[in-house]
Design a protein around this motif. Structure first.
Motif, mmCIF file in Angstrom:
data_model
loop_
_atom_site.group_PDB
_atom_site.id
_atom_site.type_symbol
_atom_site.label_atom_id
_atom_site.label_comp_id
_atom_site.label_asym_id
_atom_site.label_seq_id
_atom_site.Cartn_x
_atom_site.Cartn_y
_atom_site.Cartn_z
ATOM 1 N N UNK A 12 0.830 -1.164 0.031
ATOM 2 C CA UNK A 12 0.088 -0.026 -0.063
ATOM 3 C C UNK A 12 0.899 1.220 -0.096
ATOM 4 N N UNK A 13 0.282 2.361 -0.661
ATOM 5 C CA UNK A 13 1.169 3.621 -0.794
ATOM 6 C C UNK A 13 0.205 4.377 -0.284
ATOM 7 N N UNK A 14 0.464 5.187 0.663
ATOM 8 C CA UNK A 14 -0.844 5.909 1.541
ATOM 9 C C UNK A 14 -0.006 7.520 1.900
ATOM 10 N N UNK A 15 -0.850 8.376 1.713
ATOM 11 C CA UNK A 15 -0.386 9.925 2.183
ATOM 12 C C UNK A 15 -0.726 9.753 3.612
ATOM 13 N N UNK A 16 0.536 10.175 4.420
ATOM 14 C CA UNK A 16 0.229 10.334 5.949
ATOM 15 C C UNK A 16 0.568 11.643 6.368
ATOM 16 N N UNK A 83 -3.876 4.801 -8.940
ATOM 17 C CA UNK A 83 -4.028 6.204 -9.352
ATOM 18 C C UNK A 83 -2.834 6.582 -10.051
ATOM 19 N N UNK A 84 -2.895 7.092 -11.408
ATOM 20 C CA UNK A 84 -1.612 7.282 -12.108
ATOM 21 C C UNK A 84 -0.915 8.610 -11.837
ATOM 22 N N UNK A 85 -1.876 9.828 -11.443
ATOM 23 C CA UNK A 85 -1.372 10.956 -11.428
ATOM 24 C C UNK A 85 -0.165 11.356 -10.535
ATOM 25 N N UNK A 86 0.990 11.601 -10.677
ATOM 26 C CA UNK A 86 1.977 11.811 -9.926
ATOM 27 C C UNK A 86 2.606 10.658 -9.481
ATOM 28 N N UNK A 87 2.126 9.314 -9.935
ATOM 29 C CA UNK A 87 2.930 8.043 -9.330
ATOM 30 C C UNK A 87 3.234 7.143 -10.571
ATOM 31 N N UNK A 89 4.864 6.309 -13.935
ATOM 32 C CA UNK A 89 5.540 7.152 -14.819
ATOM 33 C C UNK A 89 6.580 8.509 -14.157
ATOM 34 N N UNK A 90 6.471 8.505 -12.873
ATOM 35 C CA UNK A 90 7.237 9.512 -12.296
ATOM 36 C C UNK A 90 8.303 8.623 -11.346
ATOM 37 N N UNK A 91 9.543 9.598 -11.326
ATOM 38 C CA UNK A 91 10.218 8.995 -10.285
ATOM 39 C C UNK A 91 9.997 8.961 -8.842
ATOM 40 N N UNK A 92 10.132 8.105 -8.330
ATOM 41 C CA UNK A 92 9.861 7.919 -6.881
ATOM 42 C C UNK A 92 11.212 7.004 -6.217
ATOM 43 N N UNK A 93 11.391 7.244 -5.023
ATOM 44 C CA UNK A 93 12.629 6.894 -4.241
ATOM 45 C C UNK A 93 12.246 6.543 -2.833
ATOM 46 N N UNK A 94 12.785 5.662 -2.485
ATOM 47 C CA UNK A 94 12.761 5.280 -0.705
ATOM 48 C C UNK A 94 14.174 5.423 -0.320
ATOM 49 N N UNK A 95 14.368 5.693 0.917
ATOM 50 C CA UNK A 95 15.620 5.998 1.504
ATOM 51 C C UNK A 95 15.824 4.541 2.329
ATOM 52 N N UNK A 96 17.044 4.004 2.019
ATOM 53 C CA UNK A 96 17.209 2.871 2.813
ATOM 54 C C UNK A 96 17.701 3.130 4.101
ATOM 55 N N UNK A 97 17.722 4.401 4.480
ATOM 56 C CA UNK A 97 18.235 4.459 5.884
ATOM 57 C C UNK A 97 16.878 5.254 6.703
ATOM 58 N N UNK A 98 15.632 4.851 6.398
ATOM 59 C CA UNK A 98 14.671 5.490 7.202
ATOM 60 C C UNK A 98 13.464 4.478 6.934
ATOM 61 N N UNK A 99 13.228 3.595 7.962
ATOM 62 C CA UNK A 99 11.999 2.897 8.277
ATOM 63 C C UNK A 99 11.296 3.587 9.421
ATOM 64 N N UNK A 100 9.801 3.311 9.421
ATOM 65 C CA UNK A 100 8.866 3.408 10.291
ATOM 66 C C UNK A 100 8.066 2.339 10.832
#
Length: 150
Positions: A12-16, A83-87, A89-100
């Motif tokens: 799941x990708x969710x805005x928090x 939902x495709x808008x800004x998801x 076809x866009x570059x998306x990155x996660x930080x290996x050094x930040x988990x929650x």
């Protein structure tokens, strides 16, 4: 449409709203806290849920970023859905050094501003559990220990 406990699943990708997440308590992060400050994300932030322990009421997520930085890794575009808008076809990155680590109830509360509906929710690696495991495995190699997100 509001997020429910059952909706919080791996991928799941969710805005928090991280202020709400912190206010509800129980959330922890392993983002670096050093002399130069706290590196944990603030404000409204997209998160990718990479692990869920439903019986215990916890999940693990990583914040997502539109730009790369040292330690960031890109998500594969062909593993994105929803939902495709800004998801898609866009570059998306996660930080290996930040988990929650977050209580699922806190994630549900902090997601109130997410504009997605059940039909438009974003997901990553919906059919590739190993891709999510690869992201979650960075948690054990992190430079910092988990601490309360306050």
């Amino acid at each position: 449409m509001s997020l429910t406990h059952e909706d919080v699943t791996p991928g799941l990708v969710i805005q928090l709203d991280t202020a709400t997440l912190r206010a509800h308590g129980g959330a922890q992060t392993n983002a670096v806290l050093g002399p130069e400050g706290d590196r944990s994300v603030v404000g409204t932030q997209d998160f990718l849920i990479v692990g869920v322990d439903a019986p215990a009421g916890w999940c693990t997520g990583v914040p997502l970023f539109a730009k790369t930085a040292v330690g960031n890794q890109p998500l594969e575009n062909d593993k994105k859905s929803g939902h495709a808008e800004q998801w898609i076809g866009t570059d998306t990155f996660f930080s290996r050094w930040q988990h929650w680590r977050m209580p699922i109830a806190s994630v549900v509360a902090a997601s109130a501003g997410d504009p997605a509906t059940a039909a438009t929710r974003r997901r990553y690696a919906a059919t590739d559990r190993s891709a999510l495991d690869d992201i979650k495995n960075w948690e054990g190699r992190n430079r910092a220990a988990y601490r309360d997100a306050v």
